[in-house]
Design an enzyme around this catalytic site. Sequence first.
Site, PDB file in Angstrom:
ATOM      1  N   LYS A 104       0.846  -1.204   0.000  1.00 12.24           N
ATOM      2  CA  LYS A 104       0.000   0.000   0.000  1.00 12.24           C
ATOM      3  C   LYS A 104       0.876   1.247   0.000  1.00 12.24           C
ATOM      4  CE  LYS A 104      -3.610  -2.731   2.146  1.00 12.24           C
ATOM      5  NZ  LYS A 104      -4.262  -3.223   3.355  1.00 12.24           N
ATOM      6  N   GLN A 142      -4.644  -1.687   9.588  1.00 10.19           N
ATOM      7  CA  GLN A 142      -4.392  -2.993   8.959  1.00 10.19           C
ATOM      8  C   GLN A 142      -4.947  -4.108   9.854  1.00 10.19           C
ATOM      9  OE1 GLN A 142      -3.041  -3.531   5.843  1.00 10.19           O
ATOM     10  NE2 GLN A 142      -3.549  -5.678   6.162  1.00 10.19           N
ATOM     11  N   ASP A 191     -11.280   2.083   4.262  1.00  6.45           N
ATOM     12  CA  ASP A 191     -11.597   0.664   4.084  1.00  6.45           C
ATOM     13  C   ASP A 191     -13.110   0.442   4.067  1.00  6.45           C
ATOM     14  OD1 ASP A 191      -9.615  -1.123   3.526  1.00  6.45           O
ATOM     15  OD2 ASP A 191      -9.031  -1.463   5.618  1.00  6.45           O
TER      16      ASP A 191
END
Length: 293
Positions: free
Chosen positions: A53, A97, A120
Amino acid sequence: MTAVLMDGKALAAEITERLRAQVDRMKSDGVVPTLATVLVGDDPASRVYVSRKHRAAEAIGIGLRNYTLPENTAEGELTSLIESLNADGTVNGILLQLPLPSHLEQRRATEKIEPNKDVDGLTVTNAGRLVYGESDLIPCTPRGVMELLHHYSITVESAQVVIVNRSMLVGKPLHHLLLNEDATVTVCHSKSSDLSSLTRDADILITAVGRRPEFVVTADMVKEGAVVVDVAMNRVEGKLVGDVDFEGVSKKASYITPVPGGVGPMTVAMLMQNTLVATTKQKRALVSPVAQQ
Ligand code: NAP
């Protein structure tokens, strides 16, 4: 039949080019879209995903803030960090994460993220907006799958779609995205009985189980001419593979995603896209009171 390969790597590269041009324009207006990544602990797979990322953000020109916290981080410390990033006007997107170490409650931590920075798309607010078909911060993997289907002109409307996965990360958001585009969607999981008879009915089969070798999608589970999207990532003898027996199924399917090079790169590209969406939303929220005067 030999399936057409749905090349997520190539499509992600195209999207990256488009996003890079968008970031250049934003920068010339004095806006630097910035993503904060938060990694707790030393999980090797998570480290790899976060570094991918970072590389993508750097390639596009997105600003990065990287936070790595030790495995034994207390919930309060993680919450304080997320709250400080929520309040920081120079941070536009926050990526926590997952998975978190087992002593941290994933749902509670995710929910601390300000919905407009939730790149997200996992907060209750963004999940609720998705159900209503109103979300612009959509979970990255499902968004990536939809982009692939659209890019390859796969007809979703009225298609029988079977998803093998019911997680908040993959199956549930995909279910809503597909329903919103008028597919008929069946969502399967570990308690589904006679899975093969369900998957054999699918015009579009999307699988994300990740339990190889116990679970493998073989050619006899797939309808002739089906579109097969393999989201899963398994390490088998050091090699990355999905759920699908690629060799057997690609002789029967009309379209198929490879692993690696299918959904994975699309997930990263969609995270970058969501960071720009979040930045634009925040800037709009800042200028709109003035614009209304
Ligand atoms: P997860 O939460 O563990 O979900 C796995 C799903 O598979 C669950 O719904 C589970 O059912 C179902 N399942 C397990 N065994 C099954 C069986 N024998 N038959 C039918 N269904 C079964 O994992 P996840 O986070 O959604 O990720 C799933 C996979 O996708 C993993 O391999 C992950 O690495 C991969 N992934 C890839 C990307 C990407 O960018 N390519 C992104 C996200 C995830 P229950 O709900 O009943 O347990």
